[in-house]
Design a protein around this motif. Structure first.
Motif, PDB file in Angstrom:
ATOM      1  N   ASN A  10       0.705  -1.275  -0.070  1.00 32.38           N
ATOM      2  CA  ASN A  10       0.222  -0.089   0.095  1.00 32.38           C
ATOM      3  C   ASN A  10       0.844   1.226   0.050  1.00 32.38           C
ATOM      4  OD1 ASN A  10      -2.499  -1.228  -0.095  1.00 32.38           O
ATOM      5  ND2 ASN A  10      -2.710  -1.469   2.082  1.00 32.38           N
ATOM      6  N   ILE A  11       1.889   1.250   0.818  1.00 37.39           N
ATOM      7  CA  ILE A  11       2.995   2.300   0.673  1.00 37.39           C
ATOM      8  C   ILE A  11       3.522   2.543  -0.659  1.00 37.39           C
ATOM      9  CG2 ILE A  11       5.080   3.103   1.380  1.00 37.39           C
ATOM     10  CD1 ILE A  11       4.430   1.947   4.357  1.00 37.39           C
ATOM     11  N   LEU A  12       3.870   1.473  -1.369  1.00 33.25           N
ATOM     12  CA  LEU A  12       4.368   1.536  -2.751  1.00 33.25           C
ATOM     13  C   LEU A  12       3.368   2.173  -3.861  1.00 33.25           C
ATOM     14  CD1 LEU A  12       6.495  -1.660  -2.942  1.00 33.25           C
ATOM     15  CD2 LEU A  12       7.391   0.647  -3.033  1.00 33.25           C
ATOM     16  N   LEU A  13       2.044   1.785  -3.181  1.00 32.78           N
ATOM     17  CA  LEU A  13       0.878   2.299  -4.322  1.00 32.78           C
ATOM     18  C   LEU A  13       0.705   3.707  -4.193  1.00 32.78           C
ATOM     19  CD1 LEU A  13      -1.672   1.682  -5.870  1.00 32.78           C
ATOM     20  CD2 LEU A  13      -2.941   1.411  -3.973  1.00 32.78           C
ATOM     21  N   VAL A  14       0.649   4.047  -2.887  1.00 30.98           N
ATOM     22  CA  VAL A  14       0.674   5.746  -2.716  1.00 30.98           C
ATOM     23  C   VAL A  14       1.814   6.359  -3.455  1.00 30.98           C
ATOM     24  CG1 VAL A  14       0.931   7.567  -1.008  1.00 30.98           C
ATOM     25  CG2 VAL A  14      -0.681   5.523  -0.677  1.00 30.98           C
ATOM     26  N   LEU A  15       3.106   5.792  -3.147  1.00 35.38           N
ATOM     27  CA  LEU A  15       4.082   6.493  -3.901  1.00 35.38           C
ATOM     28  C   LEU A  15       4.164   6.302  -5.294  1.00 35.38           C
ATOM     29  CD1 LEU A  15       7.295   4.960  -1.802  1.00 35.38           C
ATOM     30  CD2 LEU A  15       6.357   7.341  -1.686  1.00 35.38           C
ATOM     31  N   ASP A  16       3.561   5.223  -5.915  1.00 38.04           N
ATOM     32  CA  ASP A  16       3.425   5.034  -7.305  1.00 38.04           C
ATOM     33  C   ASP A  16       2.598   6.350  -7.760  1.00 38.04           C
ATOM     34  OD1 ASP A  16       3.660   4.018  -9.920  1.00 38.04           O
ATOM     35  OD2 ASP A  16       2.465   2.318  -9.640  1.00 38.04           O
ATOM     36  N   LYS A  17       1.294   6.301  -7.185  1.00 30.06           N
ATOM     37  CA  LYS A  17       0.286   7.262  -7.996  1.00 30.06           C
ATOM     38  C   LYS A  17       0.454   8.685  -7.558  1.00 30.06           C
ATOM     39  CE  LYS A  17      -1.452   3.515  -9.846  1.00 30.06           C
ATOM     40  NZ  LYS A  17      -1.456   3.427 -11.452  1.00 30.06           N
ATOM     41  N   LEU A  18       0.708   8.944  -6.575  1.00 30.52           N
ATOM     42  CA  LEU A  18       0.886  10.244  -5.896  1.00 30.52           C
ATOM     43  C   LEU A  18       2.099  10.950  -5.958  1.00 30.52           C
ATOM     44  CD1 LEU A  18      -1.656  10.052  -2.877  1.00 30.52           C
ATOM     45  CD2 LEU A  18      -1.998  10.588  -5.134  1.00 30.52           C
ATOM     46  N   VAL A  19       3.061  10.191  -5.375  1.00 38.00           N
ATOM     47  CA  VAL A  19       4.414  10.821  -5.135  1.00 38.00           C
ATOM     48  C   VAL A  19       5.252  11.033  -6.750  1.00 38.00           C
ATOM     49  CG1 VAL A  19       6.663  10.804  -3.931  1.00 38.00           C
ATOM     50  CG2 VAL A  19       4.424  10.516  -2.860  1.00 38.00           C
ATOM     51  N   PHE A  20       5.505   9.671  -7.031  1.00 30.59           N
ATOM     52  CA  PHE A  20       6.085   9.579  -8.443  1.00 30.59           C
ATOM     53  C   PHE A  20       5.210   8.954  -9.347  1.00 30.59           C
ATOM     54  CE2 PHE A  20       9.180   8.161  -4.921  1.00 30.59           C
ATOM     55  CZ  PHE A  20       9.924   9.460  -4.960  1.00 30.59           C
ATOM     56  N   PRO A  21       4.212   9.855  -9.991  1.00 32.25           N
ATOM     57  CA  PRO A  21       3.420   9.298 -10.930  1.00 32.25           C
ATOM     58  C   PRO A  21       4.140   8.885 -12.348  1.00 32.25           C
ATOM     59  CG  PRO A  21       3.141  11.629 -10.693  1.00 32.25           C
ATOM     60  CD  PRO A  21       4.049  11.021  -9.712  1.00 32.25           C
ATOM     61  N   GLU A  22       5.269   9.616 -12.728  1.00 36.81           N
ATOM     62  CA  GLU A  22       6.159   9.231 -13.891  1.00 36.81           C
ATOM     63  C   GLU A  22       6.745   8.038 -13.529  1.00 36.81           C
ATOM     64  OE1 GLU A  22       8.732  11.579 -11.063  1.00 36.81           O
ATOM     65  OE2 GLU A  22       6.619  11.864 -11.763  1.00 36.81           O
ATOM     66  N   ILE A  23       7.077   7.323 -12.456  1.00 38.10           N
ATOM     67  CA  ILE A  23       7.642   6.401 -12.533  1.00 38.10           C
ATOM     68  C   ILE A  23       6.841   5.052 -12.258  1.00 38.10           C
ATOM     69  CG2 ILE A  23       9.555   4.943 -11.076  1.00 38.10           C
ATOM     70  CD1 ILE A  23      10.454   7.796 -10.424  1.00 38.10           C
ATOM     71  N   ASP A  24       7.166   4.056 -13.131  1.00 41.09           N
ATOM     72  CA  ASP A  24       6.133   2.890 -12.879  1.00 41.09           C
ATOM     73  C   ASP A  24       6.399   1.867 -11.551  1.00 41.09           C
ATOM     74  OD1 ASP A  24       4.090   1.020 -13.321  1.00 41.09           O
ATOM     75  OD2 ASP A  24       4.826   0.019 -15.010  1.00 41.09           O
ATOM     76  N   LEU A  25       6.092   1.656 -10.603  1.00 41.59           N
ATOM     77  CA  LEU A  25       6.458   1.169  -9.480  1.00 41.59           C
ATOM     78  C   LEU A  25       5.464  -0.411  -9.460  1.00 41.59           C
ATOM     79  CD1 LEU A  25       6.789   3.465  -6.845  1.00 41.59           C
ATOM     80  CD2 LEU A  25       8.552   2.519  -8.116  1.00 41.59           C
ATOM     81  N   LEU A  26       4.959  -0.671 -10.553  1.00 42.29           N
ATOM     82  CA  LEU A  26       3.807  -1.752 -10.546  1.00 42.29           C
ATOM     83  C   LEU A  26       4.518  -2.873 -10.243  1.00 42.29           C
ATOM     84  CD1 LEU A  26       0.925  -2.795 -11.060  1.00 42.29           C
ATOM     85  CD2 LEU A  26       1.280  -3.129 -13.505  1.00 42.29           C
ATOM     86  N   PRO A  27       5.902  -3.133 -11.268  1.00 39.24           N
ATOM     87  CA  PRO A  27       6.573  -4.750 -10.827  1.00 39.24           C
ATOM     88  C   PRO A  27       6.958  -4.617  -9.275  1.00 39.24           C
ATOM     89  CG  PRO A  27       7.342  -3.543 -12.739  1.00 39.24           C
ATOM     90  CD  PRO A  27       6.495  -2.697 -12.032  1.00 39.24           C
ATOM     91  N   LEU A  28       7.543  -3.707  -8.663  1.00 38.49           N
ATOM     92  CA  LEU A  28       7.637  -3.773  -7.380  1.00 38.49           C
ATOM     93  C   LEU A  28       6.419  -3.959  -6.238  1.00 38.49           C
ATOM     94  CD1 LEU A  28      10.386  -3.499  -5.786  1.00 38.49           C
ATOM     95  CD2 LEU A  28       9.821  -1.128  -5.278  1.00 38.49           C
ATOM     96  N   ARG A  29       5.476  -3.405  -6.738  1.00 42.20           N
ATOM     97  CA  ARG A  29       4.121  -3.780  -6.106  1.00 42.20           C
ATOM     98  C   ARG A  29       3.810  -5.017  -6.100  1.00 42.20           C
ATOM     99  NH1 ARG A  29       0.967   0.505  -8.884  1.00 42.20           N
ATOM    100  NH2 ARG A  29      -0.626  -1.052  -8.596  1.00 42.20           N
ATOM    101  N   LEU A  30       3.761  -5.581  -7.146  1.00 42.78           N
ATOM    102  CA  LEU A  30       3.133  -7.021  -7.442  1.00 42.78           C
ATOM    103  C   LEU A  30       4.103  -7.994  -6.564  1.00 42.78           C
ATOM    104  CD1 LEU A  30       2.323  -6.883 -11.324  1.00 42.78           C
ATOM    105  CD2 LEU A  30       0.824  -6.915  -9.387  1.00 42.78           C
ATOM    106  N   VAL A  31       5.544  -7.591  -6.673  1.00 41.13           N
ATOM    107  CA  VAL A  31       6.357  -8.567  -6.062  1.00 41.13           C
ATOM    108  C   VAL A  31       6.034  -8.549  -4.512  1.00 41.13           C
ATOM    109  CG1 VAL A  31       8.972  -8.906  -5.401  1.00 41.13           C
ATOM    110  CG2 VAL A  31       8.286  -8.540  -7.740  1.00 41.13           C
ATOM    111  N   SER A  32       5.834  -7.240  -4.060  1.00 39.30           N
ATOM    112  CA  SER A  32       5.591  -7.151  -2.597  1.00 39.30           C
ATOM    113  C   SER A  32       4.308  -7.972  -2.097  1.00 39.30           C
ATOM    114  CB  SER A  32       5.717  -5.780  -2.157  1.00 39.30           C
ATOM    115  OG  SER A  32       4.539  -5.000  -2.795  1.00 39.30           O
ATOM    116  N   ALA A  33       3.305  -7.818  -3.036  1.00 43.80           N
ATOM    117  CA  ALA A  33       1.913  -8.711  -2.906  1.00 43.80           C
ATOM    118  C   ALA A  33       2.286 -10.019  -2.881  1.00 43.80           C
ATOM    119  CB  ALA A  33       0.791  -8.194  -3.587  1.00 43.80           C
ATOM    120  N   LEU A  34       2.994 -10.507  -3.883  1.00 47.10           N
ATOM    121  CA  LEU A  34       3.211 -11.863  -4.032  1.00 47.10           C
ATOM    122  C   LEU A  34       4.132 -12.675  -2.796  1.00 47.10           C
ATOM    123  CD1 LEU A  34       3.390 -14.447  -5.660  1.00 47.10           C
ATOM    124  CD2 LEU A  34       5.558 -13.777  -6.755  1.00 47.10           C
ATOM    125  N   VAL A  35       5.053 -11.831  -2.184  1.00 48.96           N
ATOM    126  CA  VAL A  35       5.854 -12.221  -1.072  1.00 48.96           C
ATOM    127  C   VAL A  35       5.101 -12.380   0.018  1.00 48.96           C
ATOM    128  CG1 VAL A  35       7.852 -11.747   0.213  1.00 48.96           C
ATOM    129  CG2 VAL A  35       7.960 -11.401  -1.888  1.00 48.96           C
TER     130      VAL A  35
END
Length: 66
Positions: A27-52
């Motif tokens: 969830n922290i990565l989601l906020v960073l991805d959508k609000l703080v760094f919208p130009e950087i795609d953090l989706l792979p990192l978010r998916l890995v954290s959810a999978l782990v």
């Protein structure tokens, strides 16, 4: 959950707590991805954290039944 685990020593609480921490990181990565760094795609990192996080809970569920 981890504080409850320290008091009660329920092993499933330990695995649930680790999963909860992993989902919080997600969830922290989601906020960073959508609000703080919208130009950087953090989706792979978010998916890995959810999978782990889910794999930790799944491992705990399987391990505790043996």
């Amino acid at each position: 959950m981890l504080s409850t685990y320290r008091r009660n020593r329920g092993r499933l609480l330990f695995w649930s707590g680790l999963c909860f921490i992993g989902m919080s990181v997600n969830n922290i990565l989601l906020v960073l991805d959508k609000l703080v760094f919208p130009e950087i795609d953090l989706l792979p990192l978010r998916l890995v954290s959810a999978l782990v996080a889910l794999l930790l809970l799944l491992f705990g569920l399987i391990y505790e039944t043996k």
